[in-house]
Structures are given as C-alpha cells and as structure tokens.
Design an enzyme around this catalytic site. Structure first.
Site, PDB file in Angstrom:
ATOM      1  N   SER A  24       0.882  -1.182   0.000  1.00 32.29           N
ATOM      2  CA  SER A  24       0.000   0.000   0.000  1.00 32.29           C
ATOM      3  C   SER A  24       0.912   1.222   0.000  1.00 32.29           C
ATOM      4  O   SER A  24       2.064   1.153   0.444  1.00 32.29           O
ATOM      5  CB  SER A  24      -0.944  -0.011   1.204  1.00 32.29           C
ATOM      6  N   GLU A  26       1.265   5.523   0.627  1.00 32.90           N
ATOM      7  CA  GLU A  26       0.669   6.705   1.257  1.00 32.90           C
ATOM      8  C   GLU A  26       1.118   7.978   0.531  1.00 32.90           C
ATOM      9  O   GLU A  26       2.298   8.162   0.241  1.00 32.90           O
ATOM     10  CB  GLU A  26       1.110   6.749   2.726  1.00 32.90           C
ATOM     11  N   ASP A 118      -2.417  15.186  15.878  1.00 30.76           N
ATOM     12  CA  ASP A 118      -1.565  15.856  16.865  1.00 30.76           C
ATOM     13  C   ASP A 118      -2.228  17.143  17.338  1.00 30.76           C
ATOM     14  O   ASP A 118      -3.052  17.713  16.634  1.00 30.76           O
ATOM     15  CB  ASP A 118      -0.189  16.153  16.247  1.00 30.76           C
ATOM     16  N   PHE A 228      11.069  15.062  10.520  1.00 29.26           N
ATOM     17  CA  PHE A 228       9.782  14.370  10.723  1.00 29.26           C
ATOM     18  C   PHE A 228       9.923  13.313  11.820  1.00 29.26           C
ATOM     19  O   PHE A 228       9.074  13.170  12.682  1.00 29.26           O
ATOM     20  CB  PHE A 228       9.314  13.632   9.459  1.00 29.26           C
ATOM     21  N   HIS A 278       3.674  -0.933   3.839  1.00 33.03           N
ATOM     22  CA  HIS A 278       3.039   0.361   3.541  1.00 33.03           C
ATOM     23  C   HIS A 278       4.180   1.362   3.330  1.00 33.03           C
ATOM     24  O   HIS A 278       5.012   1.550   4.217  1.00 33.03           O
ATOM     25  CB  HIS A 278       2.174   0.776   4.740  1.00 33.03           C
TER      26      HIS A 278
HETATM   27  P1  FAD Z   1      -4.405   7.467  19.722  1.00 34.81           P
HETATM   28  O1  FAD Z   1      -4.404   6.035  19.351  1.00 34.81           O
HETATM   29  O2  FAD Z   1      -5.679   8.069  20.172  1.00 34.81           O
HETATM   30  O3  FAD Z   1      -3.301   7.634  20.867  1.00 34.81           O
HETATM   31  C1  FAD Z   1      -2.735   8.901  21.195  1.00 34.81           C
HETATM   32  C2  FAD Z   1      -2.105   8.837  22.599  1.00 34.81           C
HETATM   33  O4  FAD Z   1      -3.140   8.854  23.574  1.00 34.81           O
HETATM   34  C3  FAD Z   1      -1.285   7.577  22.839  1.00 34.81           C
HETATM   35  O5  FAD Z   1      -0.183   7.905  23.634  1.00 34.81           O
HETATM   36  C4  FAD Z   1      -2.267   6.687  23.602  1.00 34.81           C
HETATM   37  O6  FAD Z   1      -1.616   5.730  24.411  1.00 34.81           O
HETATM   38  C5  FAD Z   1      -3.056   7.708  24.416  1.00 34.81           C
HETATM   39  N1  FAD Z   1      -4.439   7.266  24.658  1.00 34.81           N
HETATM   40  C6  FAD Z   1      -5.409   7.092  23.726  1.00 34.81           C
HETATM   41  N2  FAD Z   1      -6.551   6.667  24.310  1.00 34.81           N
HETATM   42  C7  FAD Z   1      -6.300   6.587  25.635  1.00 34.81           C
HETATM   43  C8  FAD Z   1      -7.066   6.217  26.774  1.00 34.81           C
HETATM   44  N3  FAD Z   1      -8.357   5.851  26.682  1.00 34.81           N
HETATM   45  N4  FAD Z   1      -6.481   6.247  28.000  1.00 34.81           N
HETATM   46  C9  FAD Z   1      -5.184   6.617  28.113  1.00 34.81           C
HETATM   47  N5  FAD Z   1      -4.386   6.976  27.082  1.00 34.81           N
HETATM   48  C10 FAD Z   1      -4.939   6.961  25.862  1.00 34.81           C
HETATM   49  N6  FAD Z   1      -1.504  12.760  11.601  1.00 34.81           N
HETATM   50  C11 FAD Z   1      -2.275  13.626  10.884  1.00 34.81           C
HETATM   51  O7  FAD Z   1      -2.481  14.778  11.302  1.00 34.81           O
HETATM   52  N7  FAD Z   1      -2.822  13.247   9.667  1.00 34.81           N
HETATM   53  C12 FAD Z   1      -2.641  12.003   9.150  1.00 34.81           C
HETATM   54  O8  FAD Z   1      -3.151  11.701   8.066  1.00 34.81           O
HETATM   55  C13 FAD Z   1      -1.843  11.073   9.895  1.00 34.81           C
HETATM   56  N8  FAD Z   1      -1.631   9.815   9.423  1.00 34.81           N
HETATM   57  C14 FAD Z   1      -0.893   8.936  10.161  1.00 34.81           C
HETATM   58  C15 FAD Z   1      -0.715   7.621   9.673  1.00 34.81           C
HETATM   59  C16 FAD Z   1       0.049   6.705  10.386  1.00 34.81           C
HETATM   60  C17 FAD Z   1       0.232   5.303   9.829  1.00 34.81           C
HETATM   61  C18 FAD Z   1       0.641   7.093  11.628  1.00 34.81           C
HETATM   62  C19 FAD Z   1       1.481   6.091  12.383  1.00 34.81           C
HETATM   63  C20 FAD Z   1       0.465   8.380  12.110  1.00 34.81           C
HETATM   64  C21 FAD Z   1      -0.296   9.319  11.404  1.00 34.81           C
HETATM   65  N9  FAD Z   1      -0.511  10.619  11.875  1.00 34.81           N
HETATM   66  C22 FAD Z   1      -1.268  11.507  11.133  1.00 34.81           C
HETATM   67  C23 FAD Z   1       0.118  11.078  13.131  1.00 34.81           C
HETATM   68  C24 FAD Z   1      -0.848  10.989  14.336  1.00 34.81           C
HETATM   69  O9  FAD Z   1      -1.790  12.032  14.232  1.00 34.81           O
HETATM   70  C25 FAD Z   1      -0.088  11.137  15.654  1.00 34.81           C
HETATM   71  O10 FAD Z   1       0.825  10.107  15.836  1.00 34.81           O
HETATM   72  C26 FAD Z   1      -0.996  11.325  16.885  1.00 34.81           C
HETATM   73  O11 FAD Z   1      -0.225  11.915  17.926  1.00 34.81           O
HETATM   74  C27 FAD Z   1      -1.600  10.047  17.474  1.00 34.81           C
HETATM   75  O12 FAD Z   1      -2.601   9.517  16.716  1.00 34.81           O
HETATM   76  P2  FAD Z   1      -3.199   8.038  17.094  1.00 34.81           P
HETATM   77  O13 FAD Z   1      -4.274   7.759  16.151  1.00 34.81           O
HETATM   78  O14 FAD Z   1      -2.109   7.062  17.251  1.00 34.81           O
HETATM   79  O15 FAD Z   1      -3.813   8.396  18.553  1.00 34.81           O
END
Ligand code: FAD
Length: 299
Positions: A24, A26, A118, A228, A278
């Site tokens: 895949s 990106e 973020d 990054f 990916h």
């Molecule tokens: P989450 O899974 O919600 O986790 C974030 C943090 O909160 C973690 O430390 C987790 O342990 C903690 N947490 C979550 N839920 C709980 C809970 N219930 N209790 C306690 N702690 C909790 N960013 C963009 O802006 N646009 C994009 O398109 C984008 N694409 C990405 C694609 C990939 C493959 C990756 C790996 C990252 C991407 N990011 C993107 C970056 C991403 O936005 C950041 O890494 C962000 O800080 C975390 O997103 P997440 O979905 O992992 O968050």
C-alpha cells in the site's frame, strides 16, 4: 559452512520464488497545480503494481479536508485502485467528523485510516479534544463503525507513541483500537527492525490479532525525514546519519544510498516473514518502485 552462510543462502533461495507480497502507498494531498500533477504522475507509475490500497493523509486540524476528499474520490473513480482516506478528530465536533465520514462514503470510499491527530499547537503540546469531539482514535473508530461498514486502519508505534507513559499503556491503547473494530494497524516509520519485531511480540501476547503493517519511510531527503522522525518520536540511528553525511548536494548518491538502506530494511522484514508493506511515498514514486522491485513485485 557456518550458520550465517546457510541462513543467507536459504533467504536468497526463498527470494527466487515470487513472494506473495501486498503493498500500500501513502500520499499527501497536493497544494498546488504543479504538485498535483506530480501526485498523479507518481500514482500512475504505482498503479500497475496493483496495491491493496493507496491512502491520502489528512492535514492537521482538518486543513486538507476538501483536498483529501477530492483525491480519494478521484483515485476511487479513475484508477480502479482502492483508496483510503486518513481522518483525524483534532479541533472538530463529532458531528463535523461524522459529516466528513459520510462525505467519504458518498464519494465511494470504503477505507479510512482513523487517527487522532496531533495537538493544534504542534507535537509535544498537551492534546485537548474538542469539547464535543472524539477524544482519541478508539472513539473515532467506534464513531466510524456506527456510520457505515468501512475497512479501518489505525496507527501503531514500534518505538511507542510519545505520549504513552510505558509499553503497557501503548499496547493497551492498540488493543482498544483493535477491539473497537480496526482491521489492521500501520506503523509509524522506524529504522531499526528490532523495534518492529518487539512490537509484534507484544501485540501477539496481548491478543491483538490484526496485521501490523510496517510503515516504510525511504529517506527522500535526509534532513527533512530526520526532522519528521524527531517530531513523531522515531530514532534516526547515528550509523544511518553517517551514511548521508556530506551528500546534501549530491542527489544521485543520496538517492542510491536511500534505496540501498530501505532495500536492506524491507528485505530483512520479508525474510522474517512480513508480507504486507506500507510505503510513505512523499508523492514520489521512485523509491517505492525500487522497493517493490526489491520485494519481487513489478507491473
Ligand atoms: P491514539 O491512538 O488516540 O493515541 C494517542 C495517545 O493517547 C497515545 O499515547 C495513547 O496511548 C493515548 N491514549 C489514547 N486513548 C487513551 C485512553 N483511553 N487512556 C489513556 N491513554 C490513551 N496525523 C495527521 O495529522 N494526519 C494524518 O493523516 C496522519 N496519518 C498517520 C498515519 C500513520 C500510519 C501514523 C502512524 C500516524 C499518522 N498521523 C497523522 C500522526 C498521528 O496524528 C499522531 O501520531 C498522533 O499523535 C496520534 O494519533 P493516534 O491515532 O495514534 O492516537
């Protein structure tokens, strides 16, 4: 013959068969006409590899909402390749995010990469959810599943997410996303495969039975990628920095070194049994095409 020689020969023999590899790619949504032309030209070169999907990122705070939708919609209708839209929940109410999800569905898109995003102030600042919004990726996955039957990918972190206090918190979070209905995780970039193997082991022990697809970042530009990496908490090993030292004005050697290092990384992963990859393309097909070849894939 020592064990290492035997292992090397075995892995070379296994590469003689065309492996069952799933790719895949990106992309990010282009901002200008020139960069949009480059986006489509790169995509056109990658389509013959028949990727499982092509994903398009979502800018911080929804800043690329229209562009992401336009690109995934066109990919879906014009290339025959499945498109995945990234979606974040930063700075938006549940209702606003849900409308975006419906917009993707109406455009024929059936895959979402569900990401929290973020903080609007930048990486490192405390994340404060919108008062009426989804607070994390797990809630976002649940929200999307309540709207339609999407194939949902989530993020995983071989070196831990910077906000996770320890590995237990990190794996608990991945497990919540899996339990909420994610079909796969895609990892953040990493440059030491041991971090990826350790993550797989931890996830397996926690009963997370979805594919955890390595996110491979070829070094298109060492100083940019290092920045990054720093922002997302991924280490750039010193030995790797040394390979690029002094190549700032030597684009062709830089590209060859990048291809050779990423080639080594994916080969080792493939030899260890990884079948899905990916690639973060940065909207440039060259490194992804090279790595696909290294993995035995061609159009
Ligand atoms: P989450 O899974 O919600 O986790 C974030 C943090 O909160 C973690 O430390 C987790 O342990 C903690 N947490 C979550 N839920 C709980 C809970 N219930 N209790 C306690 N702690 C909790 N960013 C963009 O802006 N646009 C994009 O398109 C984008 N694409 C990405 C694609 C990939 C493959 C990756 C790996 C990252 C991407 N990011 C993107 C970056 C991403 O936005 C950041 O890494 C962000 O800080 C975390 O997103 P997440 O979905 O992992 O968050």
């Amino acid at each position: 013959m020592n064990n290492k020689v035997v292992a090397n020969r075995a892995s070379r023999l296994s590469r003689e068969k065309k492996p069952e590899i799933e790719l895949s790619f990106e992309f990010f949504p282009p901002k200008t006409e020139v960069s949009e032309a480059r986006f489509w030209a790169s995509l056109e070169k990658l389509v013959p590899l028949n990727p499982r999907f092509v994903s398009v990122t979502y800018g911080a705070g929804g800043s690329t909402r229209e562009r992401t939708l336009r690109m995934v919609s066109r990919i879906t209708h014009e290339t025959g390749i499945s498109a995945a839209a990234h979606l974040t929940c930063v700075g938006a109410s549940r209702g606003e995010v849900d409308d975006v999800v419906r917009g993707f569905y109406d455009a024929g898109v059936r895959r979402i990469v569900a990401i929290r995003g973020d903080p609007e102030e930048g990486v490192g600042a405390k994340f404060v959810p919108h008062p009426d919004g989804y607070a994390n990726a797990t809630q976002l996955v649940e929200g999307i599943r309540g709207i339609a039957d999407f194939d949902i990918s989530v993020a995983a972190y071989p070196e831990r997410h910077p906000e996770s206090k320890d590995w237990t918190a990190e794996i608990d979070n991945l497990k919540r996303k899996y339990d909420a209905g994610a079909a796969r995780a895609i990892t953040q970039m990493f440059f030491d495969n041991r971090d990826y193997w350790d993550l797989l082991e931890r996830a397996e022990k926690a009963g997370i039975n979805m594919p955890i697809v390595p996110g491979i970042q070829p070094i298109h530009n060492f100083s940019r990628i290092s920045m990054f990496a720093k922002n997302c908490g991924a280490k750039v090993p010193q030995w790797m920095a040394e390979r690029f030292e002094g190549l700032e004005n030597d684009a062709s050697t830089h590209a060859l070194v990048a291809a050779s290092l990423a080639g080594e990384q994916v080969t080792e992963l493939m030899d260890g049994g990884v079948k899905r990859f990916h690639f973060f393309t940065m909207n440039d097909a060259a490194q992804a095409l090279t790595l696909a070849r290294v993995l035995g894939q061609r159009s």
